[in-house]
Design a protein around this motif. Structure first.
Motif, PDB file in Angstrom:
ATOM      1  N   SER A   1      13.391   0.023  -0.878  1.00 15.82           N
ATOM      2  CA  SER A   1      12.273  -0.807  -0.394  1.00 15.82           C
ATOM      3  C   SER A   1      11.027   0.058  -0.232  1.00 15.82           C
ATOM      4  CB  SER A   1      12.609  -1.437   0.971  1.00 15.82           C
ATOM      5  OG  SER A   1      12.655  -0.442   1.970  1.00 15.82           O
ATOM      6  N   GLY A   2       9.906  -0.631  -0.010  1.00 11.82           N
ATOM      7  CA  GLY A   2       8.675   0.102   0.301  1.00 11.82           C
ATOM      8  C   GLY A   2       8.787   0.809   1.638  1.00 11.82           C
ATOM      9  N   THR A   3       9.465   0.166   2.566  1.00  7.45           N
ATOM     10  CA  THR A   3       9.622   0.764   3.893  1.00  7.45           C
ATOM     11  C   THR A   3      10.426   2.060   3.811  1.00  7.45           C
ATOM     12  OG1 THR A   3       9.710  -1.504   4.729  1.00  7.45           O
ATOM     13  CG2 THR A   3      10.274   0.247   6.282  1.00  7.45           C
ATOM     14  N   SER A   4      11.524   2.046   3.051  1.00  6.44           N
ATOM     15  CA  SER A   4      12.317   3.276   2.954  1.00  6.44           C
ATOM     16  C   SER A   4      11.553   4.346   2.178  1.00  6.44           C
ATOM     17  CB  SER A   4      13.711   3.022   2.363  1.00  6.44           C
ATOM     18  OG  SER A   4      13.645   2.454   1.079  1.00  6.44           O
TER      19      SER A   4
ATOM     20  N   THR B   1      -2.499  -3.775   8.683  1.00  5.39           N
ATOM     21  CA  THR B   1      -1.476  -3.537   7.650  1.00  5.39           C
ATOM     22  C   THR B   1      -0.206  -4.276   8.026  1.00  5.39           C
ATOM     23  OG1 THR B   1      -0.276  -1.855   6.364  1.00  5.39           O
ATOM     24  CG2 THR B   1      -0.618  -1.382   8.679  1.00  5.39           C
ATOM     25  N   ASN B   2       0.787  -4.121   7.172  1.00  3.75           N
ATOM     26  CA  ASN B   2       2.107  -4.688   7.399  1.00  3.75           C
ATOM     27  C   ASN B   2       2.847  -3.859   8.463  1.00  3.75           C
ATOM     28  OD1 ASN B   2       5.181  -4.541   6.529  1.00  3.75           O
ATOM     29  ND2 ASN B   2       4.386  -6.454   5.717  1.00  3.75           N
ATOM     30  N   PHE B   3       3.698  -4.514   9.200  1.00  3.82           N
ATOM     31  CA  PHE B   3       4.566  -3.880  10.203  1.00  3.82           C
ATOM     32  C   PHE B   3       5.211  -2.595   9.667  1.00  3.82           C
ATOM     33  CE2 PHE B   3       9.155  -3.650  11.083  1.00  3.82           C
ATOM     34  CZ  PHE B   3       9.167  -3.401  12.457  1.00  3.82           C
TER      35      PHE B   3
ATOM     36  N   GLU C   1      -0.529   7.546   0.780  1.00  2.00           N
ATOM     37  CA  GLU C   1      -0.997   6.183   0.503  1.00  2.00           C
ATOM     38  C   GLU C   1       0.160   5.189   0.562  1.00  2.00           C
ATOM     39  OE1 GLU C   1      -2.821   8.050  -3.270  1.00  2.00           O
ATOM     40  OE2 GLU C   1      -3.628   6.011  -3.181  1.00  2.00           O
ATOM     41  N   ASP C   2      -0.101   4.081   1.235  1.00  2.00           N
ATOM     42  CA  ASP C   2       0.817   2.944   1.173  1.00  2.00           C
ATOM     43  C   ASP C   2       0.247   2.030   0.089  1.00  2.00           C
ATOM     44  OD1 ASP C   2       1.988   0.455   1.457  1.00  2.00           O
ATOM     45  OD2 ASP C   2       2.139   0.576   3.643  1.00  2.00           O
ATOM     46  N   VAL C   3       0.863   2.084  -1.082  1.00  5.41           N
ATOM     47  CA  VAL C   3       0.350   1.353  -2.239  1.00  5.41           C
ATOM     48  C   VAL C   3       1.186   0.093  -2.527  1.00  5.41           C
ATOM     49  CG1 VAL C   3      -0.939   3.180  -3.410  1.00  5.41           C
ATOM     50  CG2 VAL C   3       1.532   3.099  -3.668  1.00  5.41           C
ATOM     51  N   ALA C   4       1.726  -0.479  -1.441  1.00  5.53           N
ATOM     52  CA  ALA C   4       2.568  -1.674  -1.584  1.00  5.53           C
ATOM     53  C   ALA C   4       1.832  -2.831  -2.254  1.00  5.53           C
ATOM     54  CB  ALA C   4       3.084  -2.118  -0.219  1.00  5.53           C
ATOM     55  N   HIS C   5       0.489  -2.841  -2.150  1.00  2.10           N
ATOM     56  CA  HIS C   5      -0.296  -3.944  -2.728  1.00  2.10           C
ATOM     57  C   HIS C   5      -1.033  -3.522  -3.996  1.00  2.10           C
ATOM     58  CE1 HIS C   5      -0.990  -5.779   1.584  1.00  2.10           C
ATOM     59  NE2 HIS C   5       0.283  -5.537   1.323  1.00  2.10           N
ATOM     60  N   ALA C   6      -0.890  -2.294  -4.435  1.00  3.62           N
ATOM     61  CA  ALA C   6      -1.912  -1.738  -5.330  1.00  3.62           C
ATOM     62  C   ALA C   6      -1.386  -1.230  -6.674  1.00  3.62           C
ATOM     63  CB  ALA C   6      -2.654  -0.629  -4.594  1.00  3.62           C
TER      64      ALA C   6
ATOM     65  N   PHE D   1       5.215   2.776  -3.069  1.00  6.77           N
ATOM     66  CA  PHE D   1       5.110   1.411  -3.606  1.00  6.77           C
ATOM     67  C   PHE D   1       6.211   0.531  -3.018  1.00  6.77           C
ATOM     68  CE2 PHE D   1       2.903   3.705  -7.001  1.00  6.77           C
ATOM     69  CZ  PHE D   1       1.868   2.830  -7.319  1.00  6.77           C
ATOM     70  N   SER D   2       5.931  -0.773  -2.985  1.00  3.95           N
ATOM     71  CA  SER D   2       6.976  -1.757  -2.681  1.00  3.95           C
ATOM     72  C   SER D   2       7.163  -2.636  -3.913  1.00  3.95           C
ATOM     73  CB  SER D   2       6.551  -2.638  -1.502  1.00  3.95           C
ATOM     74  OG  SER D   2       7.373  -3.803  -1.441  1.00  3.95           O
ATOM     75  N   PHE D   3       8.405  -3.011  -4.189  1.00  3.83           N
ATOM     76  CA  PHE D   3       8.688  -3.960  -5.268  1.00  3.83           C
ATOM     77  C   PHE D   3       9.320  -5.233  -4.701  1.00  3.83           C
ATOM     78  CE2 PHE D   3       9.460   0.243  -7.566  1.00  3.83           C
ATOM     79  CZ  PHE D   3       8.212   0.263  -8.193  1.00  3.83           C
TER      80      PHE D   3
ATOM     81  N   THR E   1       7.273 -10.591  -3.367  1.00  2.00           N
ATOM     82  CA  THR E   1       5.898 -11.097  -3.497  1.00  2.00           C
ATOM     83  C   THR E   1       4.973 -10.146  -4.252  1.00  2.00           C
ATOM     84  OG1 THR E   1       5.325 -10.025  -1.412  1.00  2.00           O
ATOM     85  CG2 THR E   1       5.958 -12.358  -1.306  1.00  2.00           C
ATOM     86  N   LYS E   2       5.433  -8.933  -4.524  1.00  2.00           N
ATOM     87  CA  LYS E   2       4.514  -7.894  -4.979  1.00  2.00           C
ATOM     88  C   LYS E   2       4.142  -8.033  -6.466  1.00  2.00           C
ATOM     89  CE  LYS E   2       4.318  -5.817  -0.975  1.00  2.00           C
ATOM     90  NZ  LYS E   2       4.766  -6.832  -0.010  1.00  2.00           N
ATOM     91  N   VAL E   3       3.103  -7.294  -6.860  1.00  2.00           N
ATOM     92  CA  VAL E   3       2.556  -7.367  -8.219  1.00  2.00           C
ATOM     93  C   VAL E   3       3.629  -6.996  -9.257  1.00  2.00           C
ATOM     94  CG1 VAL E   3       0.915  -6.228  -9.762  1.00  2.00           C
ATOM     95  CG2 VAL E   3       0.184  -6.987  -7.507  1.00  2.00           C
TER      96      VAL E   3
ATOM     97  N   VAL F   1      -3.798 -11.746   4.658  1.00  2.00           N
ATOM     98  CA  VAL F   1      -3.347 -10.411   5.090  1.00  2.00           C
ATOM     99  C   VAL F   1      -4.254  -9.948   6.214  1.00  2.00           C
ATOM    100  CG1 VAL F   1      -2.314  -9.512   2.956  1.00  2.00           C
ATOM    101  CG2 VAL F   1      -4.762  -9.478   3.217  1.00  2.00           C
ATOM    102  N   TYR F   2      -3.932  -9.620   7.312  1.00  2.00           N
ATOM    103  CA  TYR F   2      -2.760  -9.967   8.096  1.00  2.00           C
ATOM    104  C   TYR F   2      -3.270 -10.747   9.292  1.00  2.00           C
ATOM    105  CZ  TYR F   2       0.021  -6.890   5.266  1.00  2.00           C
ATOM    106  OH  TYR F   2       0.653  -6.337   4.208  1.00  2.00           O
ATOM    107  N   ARG F   3      -2.573 -11.771   9.718  1.00  2.00           N
ATOM    108  CA  ARG F   3      -3.114 -12.648  10.747  1.00  2.00           C
ATOM    109  C   ARG F   3      -3.224 -11.936  12.093  1.00  2.00           C
ATOM    110  NH1 ARG F   3      -1.068 -18.765  10.745  1.00  2.00           N
ATOM    111  NH2 ARG F   3      -1.207 -18.217   8.566  1.00  2.00           N
TER     112      ARG F   3
HETATM  113  C1  LIG Z   1       1.255  -2.766   3.171  1.00  2.00           C
HETATM  114  C2  LIG Z   1       2.751  -2.813   3.098  1.00  2.00           C
HETATM  115  N1  LIG Z   1       3.446  -1.686   3.314  1.00  2.00           N
HETATM  116  C3  LIG Z   1       4.791  -1.669   3.249  1.00  2.00           C
HETATM  117  C4  LIG Z   1       5.507  -2.815   2.970  1.00  2.00           C
HETATM  118  C5  LIG Z   1       6.983  -2.746   2.994  1.00  2.00           C
HETATM  119  O1  LIG Z   1       7.558  -2.984   1.775  1.00  2.00           O
HETATM  120  P1  LIG Z   1       9.073  -3.528   1.675  1.00  2.00           P
HETATM  121  O2  LIG Z   1       9.046  -4.957   2.103  1.00  2.00           O
HETATM  122  O3  LIG Z   1       9.430  -3.345   0.246  1.00  2.00           O
HETATM  123  O4  LIG Z   1       9.890  -2.689   2.593  1.00  2.00           O
HETATM  124  C6  LIG Z   1       4.820  -4.017   2.744  1.00  2.00           C
HETATM  125  C7  LIG Z   1       5.438  -5.303   2.429  1.00  2.00           C
HETATM  126  O5  LIG Z   1       6.420  -5.761   2.367  1.00  2.00           O
HETATM  127  C8  LIG Z   1       3.408  -4.024   2.807  1.00  2.00           C
HETATM  128  O6  LIG Z   1       2.721  -5.148   2.609  1.00  2.00           O
END
Ligand SMILES: Cc1ncc(COP(=O)(O)O)c(C=O)c1O
Length: 376
Positions: free
Chosen positions: A62-65, A87-89, A156-161, A180-182, A185-187, A314-316
């Motif tokens: 995941s992007g988080t890992s 940003t995302n949690f 860089e957190d390139v989850a959106h980019a 990156f995140s895959f 919802t991602k690109v 993004v993000y409420r």
């Molecule tokens: C900015 C951002 N960083 C990190 C993540 C985490 O990615 P993942 O859901 O693949 O763990 C996300 C979204 O899910 C995100 O939007």
């Protein structure tokens, strides 16, 4: 109005020709006996490293890992990590998981360098930078310089980019490493998945150790506190096929955003971000802002009644207002993030979105804004 919308805020699009190829690939993978950490993982790594202009990549679950592994390798335990509040949690949680001391800095669509500087201390170790919606900050080079001058590691957190670039430099090439995140919802999506990209060979080597429960295959011993953070071969194949055509997909999304902006940029209630010619957008989101945020809820409802889903911004709630982070440094106010959270609008956007859909959204949006402005 409830889903399904005639025009949803986004769609997952895997094309018929890709599905045909993937069906054959799936049969190959299932008969090969290699379901994880095999040739497709390597293929995905080569392709995402190339897209980000880096030497190598480590594909993850995941992007988080990916973020957590990069920060663990940088050994942020007990060290200050600056995280944008918009940003995302996951951006903050990954830093906490790696033992970092999180400080939130301010920013709207773009990070605010003044706030980064104000929140930083002599003990700041890492700056996490997020390219929200795929938009890269106009002052990105100043941010890079700021990090260099203070010996702060930029991640860089390139989850959106995926595929974004500015001034010819791809997202993921500005920092020491990028994640990156895959996610679905991602690109580029593999369902679940992520990747670290970097030129740092030690980080690549250790990334592969971390994702395999900290196991160093050379000695067959566990040398760090890793986890099961691998990606499967099936997921890696799904992502590899999309990465083959990422530049064309990125250009299509970028063009759709420019079309939205051209058709809406003159509306008195909307502001569109400036888009310089050298700024290529991944097109994860098409973002603009509403100058009368008190109208937003009614705008969403009215658009939903016309079949258009709009309330996926993004993000409420920025992270400094999230209950789970309430015990982290309360710090100063974050006015840019609060304002952006209240004003932003995201327009429907997906892989290969047709111009006719863009035009339909624009017509509905203009009519709705006119009604709302006239009624108030
Ligand atoms: C900015 C951002 N960083 C990190 C993540 C985490 O990615 P993942 O859901 O693949 O763990 C996300 C979204 O899910 C995100 O939007």
């Amino acid at each position: 109005v409830t889903a399904p919308y005639e025009i949803p805020s986004s769609r997952v699009v895997i094309r018929p020709d890709e599905i045909t190829r993937l069906t054959a690939v799936l049969a190959d993978i299932l008969t090969s006996g290699v379901l994880s950490d095999g040739p497709w993982t390597q293929e995905l790594e080569a392709r995402i490293a190339l897209a980000a202009g880096r030497h190598d990549a480590v594909a993850t679950s995941s992007g988080t890992s990916a973020l957590e592994i990069a920060l663990r390798i940088l050994d942020v335990e007990g060290e200050e990590v600056l995280v944008p509040t918009n940003t995302n949690f996951a951006t903050a949680q990954a830093a906490l998981n790696a033992g970092g001391v999180v400080r939130f800095y301010d920013g709207g669509l773009y990070p605010d360098l003044t706030s980064i500087d104000a929140v930083a201390s002599a003990g700041t170790r890492v700056l996490l930078l997020v390219h929200i919606g795929g938009y890269i900050a106009p002052d990105i080079e100043d941010i890079v310089r700021w990090c260099e001058e203070r010996d702060v590691v930029l991640v860089e957190d390139v989850a959106h980019a995926h595929g974004s670039s500015r001034g010819g430099r791809p997202a993921g090439s500005f920092g020491h490493a990028a994640a990156f995140s895959f996610y679905e919802t991602k690109v580029v999506t593999t369902g679940e998945g992520g990747a670290i990209v970097t030129d740092d060979e030690d980080m690549v080597r250790m990334g592969r150790v971390y994702r395999r429960q900290g196991l160093d295959r050379a000695t067959d011993t566990h040398v760090v506190h890793g986890n099961t953070w691998r990606i499967s071969e099936i997921e890696a194949a799904i992502g590899s096929l999309q990465l083959e055509v990422l530049p064309a997909d990125r250009d299509h999304r970028s063009r759709a955003i420019r079309r939205y902006y051209e058709l809406l940029g003159d509306h008195p209630l909307l502001q569109v971000p400036a888009l310089e010619d050298d700024h290529l957008l991944s097109g994860y989101k098409c973002i603009l802002t509403l100058s009368r945020p008190e109208l937003r809820e009614r705008l969403w409802t009215s658009m939903a009644e016309k079949g258009v889903e709009m309330d996926r911004e993004v993000y409420r709630v920025p992270l400094h207002r999230q209950p789970v982070f309430a015990d982290l440094d309360p710090g100063p106010d974050r006015p840019h993030a609060d304002r952006f959270a209240a004003e932003q609008l995201c327009l429907p956007m997906w892989r290969g979105i047709p111009d006719t859909v863009v035009d339909q959204v624009v017509d509905h949006l203009r009519a709705t804004l006119d009604d709302l402005a006239g009624a108030s």
